[in-house]
Write a protein that holds these residues in place. Structure first.
Motif, short mmCIF file in Angstrom:
data_model
loop_
_atom_site.label_atom_id
_atom_site.label_comp_id
_atom_site.label_asym_id
_atom_site.label_seq_id
_atom_site.Cartn_x
_atom_site.Cartn_y
_atom_site.Cartn_z
N VAL A 2 -0.91 -16.53 5.68
CA VAL A 2 -0.84 -15.36 6.54
C VAL A 2 -1.04 -14.07 5.74
O VAL A 2 -1.75 -13.18 6.16
CB VAL A 2 0.54 -15.31 7.24
N ARG A 3 -0.42 -14.02 4.60
CA ARG A 3 -0.35 -12.74 3.92
C ARG A 3 -0.25 -12.95 2.41
O ARG A 3 0.34 -13.94 1.96
CB ARG A 3 0.90 -12.00 4.39
N GLU A 4 -0.79 -12.03 1.66
CA GLU A 4 -0.63 -12.03 0.21
C GLU A 4 0.08 -10.75 -0.18
O GLU A 4 -0.27 -9.68 0.31
CB GLU A 4 -1.99 -12.04 -0.50
N ILE A 5 1.05 -10.88 -1.05
CA ILE A 5 1.77 -9.70 -1.53
C ILE A 5 1.65 -9.67 -3.05
O ILE A 5 2.13 -10.58 -3.73
CB ILE A 5 3.27 -9.75 -1.14
N ASP A 6 1.02 -8.65 -3.57
CA ASP A 6 0.95 -8.50 -5.02
C ASP A 6 2.19 -7.76 -5.50
O ASP A 6 2.52 -6.69 -4.99
CB ASP A 6 -0.30 -7.70 -5.42
N HIS A 7 2.86 -8.35 -6.48
CA HIS A 7 4.01 -7.67 -7.06
C HIS A 7 3.54 -6.70 -8.14
O HIS A 7 2.34 -6.55 -8.37
CB HIS A 7 5.00 -8.71 -7.61
N GLU A 8 4.49 -6.06 -8.80
CA GLU A 8 4.17 -5.06 -9.82
C GLU A 8 3.30 -5.67 -10.92
O GLU A 8 3.71 -6.63 -11.58
CB GLU A 8 5.49 -4.57 -10.43
N PRO A 9 2.09 -5.15 -11.14
CA PRO A 9 1.27 -5.70 -12.22
C PRO A 9 1.88 -5.39 -13.58
O PRO A 9 2.63 -4.42 -13.72
CB PRO A 9 -0.07 -4.98 -12.07
#
Ligand code: ZN
Length: 105
Positions: A2-9
């Motif tokens: 459904v969704r992709e969430i990128d965390h803090e690079p």
């Protein structure tokens, strides 16, 4: 998916990486991939069920031939990536410090 969430690079050995959280439809479980931002490649062969620890991230990076130096948290002794840790005197502290601050609020 459904969704992709990128965390803090974070940057290590001159490259940018990010933990990408995948949210799936119909199941509660989420999975987490380690992604190289330079070419948007997923590095881990298997997704993590929980946000990977720094030690797990380092293991994946080393598996890909990236020589990662790990530090050790001054409070809990966990291994950590200096890229994601906080400086504390001559050493490092990891996420446990943030949790400790939150608990003391
Ligand atoms: Zn710690």
């Amino acid at each position: 998916m459904v969704r992709e969430i990128d965390h803090e690079p974070f940057e290590t050995v001159g490259e940018q990486y990010v933990v990408r959280e995948l949210v799936w439809n119909g199941i509660d479980g989420r999975s987490y991939d380690l992604v190289s931002l330079a070419d948007d490649t997923v590095l881990a062969e298997e997704s993590f069920d929980e946000y990977p620890t720094d030690a797990q991230i380092a293991k994946v990076l080393r598996h890909h031939g990236i020589d990662v130096e790990l530090g050790v948290c001054a409070f809990c002794g966990d291994e950590l990536l200096p890229a994601t840790a906080h400086r504390h005197h001559n050493g490092w502290v990891g996420d446990c410090w943030d949790k400790r601050l939150r608990t003391n609020e």
